[in-house]
Design a protein around this motif. Sequence first.
Motif, PDB file in Angstrom:
ATOM      1  N   ASN A  30       0.840  -1.183   0.000  1.00 23.29           N
ATOM      2  CA  ASN A  30       0.000   0.000   0.000  1.00 23.29           C
ATOM      3  C   ASN A  30       0.879   1.238   0.000  1.00 23.29           C
ATOM      4  O   ASN A  30       1.886   1.303   0.679  1.00 23.29           O
ATOM      5  N   ARG A  31       0.467   2.230  -0.735  1.00 15.95           N
ATOM      6  CA  ARG A  31       1.223   3.477  -0.798  1.00 15.95           C
ATOM      7  C   ARG A  31       0.634   4.471   0.187  1.00 15.95           C
ATOM      8  O   ARG A  31      -0.531   4.823   0.108  1.00 15.95           O
ATOM      9  N   GLY A  32       1.422   4.926   1.107  1.00 21.40           N
ATOM     10  CA  GLY A  32       0.962   5.892   2.088  1.00 21.40           C
ATOM     11  C   GLY A  32       2.045   6.911   2.328  1.00 21.40           C
ATOM     12  O   GLY A  32       3.026   6.986   1.604  1.00 21.40           O
ATOM     13  N   GLU A  70       2.207  -1.930   7.001  1.00 19.97           N
ATOM     14  CA  GLU A  70       1.267  -1.231   6.137  1.00 19.97           C
ATOM     15  C   GLU A  70       1.745   0.192   5.870  1.00 19.97           C
ATOM     16  O   GLU A  70       2.207   0.893   6.780  1.00 19.97           O
ATOM     17  N   ASN A  71       1.620   0.608   4.605  1.00 20.64           N
ATOM     18  CA  ASN A  71       1.947   1.973   4.188  1.00 20.64           C
ATOM     19  C   ASN A  71       3.413   2.344   4.407  1.00 20.64           C
ATOM     20  O   ASN A  71       3.738   3.514   4.585  1.00 20.64           O
TER      21      ASN A  71
END
Length: 262
Positions: A30-32, A70-71
């Motif tokens: 995921n891109r964050g 995540e991210n």
Amino acid sequence: MPLSSNASFPVALSRVTALLALLLAAGCDNRGDETKPGKLQVRQESFELRAPDCKGEECPSVSVDYQLFENRPALNNAIREQLAQQLQGFAEEAGSPGSVAAAAEAFLQQAERAPEDTGNRWHMQGNGKLLGRSGKLVTIEIGSYAYTGGAHGIPTTHWLNWDLEAGEPVALEQIIRPGQEAAFWDLARAAHERWLEEEANIDEEFRQGWPFARTENFHLDKKGLTLLYGVYELGPYAMGQVQLTIPRDKLDKVVREEYLAE
């Protein structure tokens, strides 16, 4: 031979579904906002590979189980690259680090070429987990172990330190205050001396044969700064991977303040 040389290797693996999932996940982070130092959300990736044509309890095998976040795509890529590098280090012809799955495949292919009485007992493990956090610095412990015959296997541990605000790895020299390098290593030598005094059967011959050495492997926590040494760096294999800790109350003048924050 444990593996058939004319078969498509990935298809021949007993856990091909897990392997394919791992390969897909490598490109699906995921891109964050990588630079936000907030709470870390953990997810697990794992797979097991075993030579399918090998019968019995002793067969070449690889098991890998590690945490990603995540991210945090840059951090995740750094974890995968370090783990792949460590696993690749056990290959006969080590080249540039590839993927974790490729390193596992290369290990089993090498086991196929080994004599059957030893190759069947080859196994390799890889893992990665969150070790701790100090201020904006987070540490991931990346471990590997490989047995390729002989009396014992070889463990390797790397502590990957990551600046959550900068979104990049941090080397030991970067956390030491300017001009305090000599003072830092004096503290490390004192920690080594304490370790020698606490160990049993340490004589002058041991001290001469296993002198103090520097390492880039470090971790910061509430106890202080711990330096990690691989097997055979500060002592024989039986002593394992040695850890030397500089107490936290000794670090204020030698370590940058932003890395000491709780």
